[in-house]
Write a protein that holds these residues in place. Structure first.
Motif, PDB file in Angstrom:
ATOM      1  N   GLY A  96       5.483  52.818 -85.725  1.00 48.59           N
ATOM      2  CA  GLY A  96       5.978  52.802 -87.092  1.00 48.59           C
ATOM      3  C   GLY A  96       7.369  52.226 -87.217  1.00 48.59           C
ATOM      4  N   ALA A  97       8.223  52.444 -86.199  1.00 49.66           N
ATOM      5  CA  ALA A  97       9.580  51.902 -86.246  1.00 49.66           C
ATOM      6  C   ALA A  97       9.559  50.379 -86.233  1.00 49.66           C
ATOM      7  CB  ALA A  97      10.406  52.438 -85.075  1.00 49.66           C
ATOM      8  N   LEU A  98       8.693  49.791 -85.425  1.00 52.67           N
ATOM      9  CA  LEU A  98       8.566  48.334 -85.372  1.00 52.67           C
ATOM     10  C   LEU A  98       7.977  47.811 -86.672  1.00 52.67           C
ATOM     11  CD1 LEU A  98       8.709  45.654 -83.881  1.00 52.67           C
ATOM     12  CD2 LEU A  98       6.482  46.178 -82.854  1.00 52.67           C
ATOM     13  N   ARG A  99       7.025  48.527 -87.225  1.00 53.54           N
ATOM     14  CA  ARG A  99       6.409  48.132 -88.480  1.00 53.54           C
ATOM     15  C   ARG A  99       7.437  48.092 -89.605  1.00 53.54           C
ATOM     16  NH1 ARG A  99       0.979  48.489 -90.147  1.00 53.54           N
ATOM     17  NH2 ARG A  99       0.671  48.687 -92.393  1.00 53.54           N
ATOM     18  N   ARG A 100       8.318  49.087 -89.641  1.00 54.23           N
ATOM     19  CA  ARG A 100       9.365  49.108 -90.672  1.00 54.23           C
ATOM     20  C   ARG A 100      10.366  47.975 -90.468  1.00 54.23           C
ATOM     21  NH1 ARG A 100       8.499  54.652 -89.803  1.00 54.23           N
ATOM     22  NH2 ARG A 100      10.145  54.737 -88.231  1.00 54.23           N
ATOM     23  N   LEU A 101      10.642  47.651 -89.218  1.00 50.60           N
ATOM     24  CA  LEU A 101      11.579  46.561 -88.940  1.00 50.60           C
ATOM     25  C   LEU A 101      11.022  45.222 -89.417  1.00 50.60           C
ATOM     26  CD1 LEU A 101      14.224  45.586 -87.524  1.00 50.60           C
ATOM     27  CD2 LEU A 101      12.811  45.169 -85.513  1.00 50.60           C
ATOM     28  N   ARG A 102       9.721  45.035 -89.278  1.00 46.51           N
ATOM     29  CA  ARG A 102       9.117  43.764 -89.659  1.00 46.51           C
ATOM     30  C   ARG A 102       9.274  43.483 -91.153  1.00 46.51           C
ATOM     31  NH1 ARG A 102       6.842  41.369 -85.548  1.00 46.51           N
ATOM     32  NH2 ARG A 102       5.828  42.501 -83.849  1.00 46.51           N
ATOM     33  N   ARG A 103       9.489  44.509 -91.947  1.00 47.86           N
ATOM     34  CA  ARG A 103       9.748  44.294 -93.370  1.00 47.86           C
ATOM     35  C   ARG A 103      11.091  43.626 -93.594  1.00 47.86           C
ATOM     36  NH1 ARG A 103       8.523  49.997 -96.256  1.00 47.86           N
ATOM     37  NH2 ARG A 103       9.583  48.856 -97.932  1.00 47.86           N
ATOM     38  N   GLN A 104      12.006  43.754 -92.635  1.00 48.60           N
ATOM     39  CA  GLN A 104      13.355  43.213 -92.784  1.00 48.60           C
ATOM     40  C   GLN A 104      13.516  41.812 -92.201  1.00 48.60           C
ATOM     41  OE1 GLN A 104      15.503  45.024 -94.566  1.00 48.60           O
ATOM     42  NE2 GLN A 104      13.964  46.643 -94.712  1.00 48.60           N
ATOM     43  N   ILE A 125      -2.509  35.580-100.763  1.00 51.48           N
ATOM     44  CA  ILE A 125      -1.593  35.200 -99.679  1.00 51.48           C
ATOM     45  C   ILE A 125      -0.213  35.831 -99.894  1.00 51.48           C
ATOM     46  CG2 ILE A 125      -0.335  33.254 -98.667  1.00 51.48           C
ATOM     47  CD1 ILE A 125      -2.851  31.547 -99.217  1.00 51.48           C
ATOM     48  N   VAL A 126       0.315  35.670-101.089  1.00 51.60           N
ATOM     49  CA  VAL A 126       1.663  36.184-101.377  1.00 51.60           C
ATOM     50  C   VAL A 126       1.662  37.713-101.414  1.00 51.60           C
ATOM     51  CG1 VAL A 126       3.524  36.212-103.086  1.00 51.60           C
ATOM     52  CG2 VAL A 126       2.300  34.082-102.612  1.00 51.60           C
ATOM     53  N   GLY A 127       0.584  38.295-101.903  1.00 52.11           N
ATOM     54  CA  GLY A 127       0.532  39.745-102.028  1.00 52.11           C
ATOM     55  C   GLY A 127       0.117  40.473-100.770  1.00 52.11           C
ATOM     56  N   GLU A 128      -0.388  39.748 -99.763  1.00 52.22           N
ATOM     57  CA  GLU A 128      -0.877  40.406 -98.549  1.00 52.22           C
ATOM     58  C   GLU A 128       0.169  41.295 -97.864  1.00 52.22           C
ATOM     59  OE1 GLU A 128      -3.668  39.261 -94.721  1.00 52.22           O
ATOM     60  OE2 GLU A 128      -2.244  37.769 -95.479  1.00 52.22           O
ATOM     61  N   PRO A 129       1.427  40.842 -97.712  1.00 48.70           N
ATOM     62  CA  PRO A 129       2.422  41.746 -97.099  1.00 48.70           C
ATOM     63  C   PRO A 129       2.591  43.057 -97.865  1.00 48.70           C
ATOM     64  CG  PRO A 129       3.256  39.493 -97.203  1.00 48.70           C
ATOM     65  CD  PRO A 129       2.007  39.515 -98.018  1.00 48.70           C
ATOM     66  N   LEU A 130       2.526  43.002 -99.182  1.00 48.68           N
ATOM     67  CA  LEU A 130       2.668  44.205 -99.991  1.00 48.68           C
ATOM     68  C   LEU A 130       1.482  45.143 -99.798  1.00 48.68           C
ATOM     69  CD1 LEU A 130       3.923  42.457-103.245  1.00 48.68           C
ATOM     70  CD2 LEU A 130       5.310  43.858-101.709  1.00 48.68           C
ATOM     71  N   VAL A 131       0.298  44.557 -99.619  1.00 51.54           N
ATOM     72  CA  VAL A 131      -0.896  45.364 -99.383  1.00 51.54           C
ATOM     73  C   VAL A 131      -0.862  45.989 -97.992  1.00 51.54           C
ATOM     74  CG1 VAL A 131      -3.412  45.282 -99.155  1.00 51.54           C
ATOM     75  CG2 VAL A 131      -2.281  44.015-100.993  1.00 51.54           C
ATOM     76  N   VAL A 132      -0.506  45.194 -96.993  1.00 55.67           N
ATOM     77  CA  VAL A 132      -0.476  45.677 -95.607  1.00 55.67           C
ATOM     78  C   VAL A 132       0.508  46.836 -95.451  1.00 55.67           C
ATOM     79  CG1 VAL A 132       0.182  45.056 -93.247  1.00 55.67           C
ATOM     80  CG2 VAL A 132      -1.255  43.516 -94.589  1.00 55.67           C
ATOM     81  N   HIS A 133       1.661  46.717 -96.106  1.00 56.55           N
ATOM     82  CA  HIS A 133       2.690  47.767 -95.995  1.00 56.55           C
ATOM     83  C   HIS A 133       2.559  48.829 -97.089  1.00 56.55           C
ATOM     84  CE1 HIS A 133       5.223  46.051 -92.752  1.00 56.55           C
ATOM     85  NE2 HIS A 133       4.711  44.905 -93.177  1.00 56.55           N
TER      86      HIS A 133
END
Length: 276
Positions: A96-104, A125-133
């Motif tokens: 989870g720590a790595l996952r949170r870092l990838r947002r930054q 495509i643009v919304g996929e990061p928002l869905v994944v997180h």
């Protein structure tokens, strides 16, 4: 002790700190394809990216700059060294720590045609990061996607189209919108304009600068073109055969280069002399 080290590494406005980073790839030979040696793609690179600045990483093709950018984001494995983001050890994070870092920390790839899934609509495509997180869905997701596309110089209705319906410059705007979806603090720009026409290059560079001013972004900007580097970067690191051979403020490097390789890169920039 560890807390004081992290504070030191994250201090002085440093967002990203890379220390003696190495990336080695095995060489195989013979009938059994055994490892007979290693190629040092990145060999002891060290630099800092400060908050809100653009550090240019420049060098010829094959010098290791793209590998360095990918290693910083953990898109490829490092063989040695360390990377700290806001004082956190990037290589030491898991789960989870790595996952949170990838947002930054996000990336914009060189070829927008290859980095966008042709089977997905732009909105997906643009919304996929928002869905994944798990940051948005439904109407809220569609609203944020429309805002991101508008922010990057497109229109909200573009979300219903496919990547092949857009020009190269527009596809790169879509890629930038995707990178912005999670509101990162650092974006690695891996030659984002090299596949575009010259006039479109200027538009994308100006967009990146406007977004930086608006959102306070920091860029690690990778390029082989010193003219592009001079236009957008605050500081420059010159890379040769996996090593950083010269680094400093952009204007100082351009006006008073010390390393012969830097002088060769500058000499390769075409001059605007129409009469000649």
């Amino acid at each position: 002790m560890e807390g004081s080290q992290a504070s030191h590494r994250g201090g002085n406005g440093a967002l990203l700190q890379v220390e003696k980073l190495c990336v080695r790839f095995p060489q195989r030979g013979g009938l059994l394809r055994r490892v007979v040696g290693h190629v040092n793609a990145v060999d002891g690179a060290s630099f800092v990216v400060r908050r809100g600045e653009t550090l240019g990483l420049v060098g010829e093709s094959g010098c290791g700059k793209t590998t360095l950018g990918r290693a910083v984001l953990r898109l490829c494995s490092a063989s040695g060294g360390s990377v700290f983001f806001e004082g956190k050890d990037v290589f030491g994070l898991r789960g989870g720590a790595l996952r949170r870092l990838r947002r930054q920390m996000q990336i914009v790839f060189q070829d927008p045609g290859g980095s966008l899934n042709p089977r997905m609509k732009v909105g997906q495509i643009v919304g996929e990061p928002l869905v994944v997180h798990k940051l948005a869905r439904g109407a809220a997701l569609r609203g944020q996607v429309g805002e991101l596309l508008t922010q990057c110089g497109l229109w909200a209705g573009a979300a219903e189209r496919y990547p092949h319906e857009f020009s190269g410059g527009q596809r790169q705007r879509i890629a930038i919108a995707r990178a912005l979806a999670l509101r990162p603090k650092l974006i690695v720009c891996d030659e984002p304009t090299s596949a575009l026409d010259v006039s479109i290059q200027a538009q994308i560079l100006n967009l990146l600068k406007d977004l930086q001013d608006e959102l306070g972004l920091a860029y690690l900007f990778i390029s082989h073109d010193m003219a592009v580097i001079r236009h957008i970067c605050d500081r420059v690191a010159v890379m040769l055969k996996g090593r950083i051979v010269e680094m400093g403020e952009c204007e100082a490097i351009v006006e008073r280069p010390e390393h012969e390789y830097t002088r060769a890169l500058l000499a390769a920039v075409p001059e605007g002399l129409p009469k000649r």
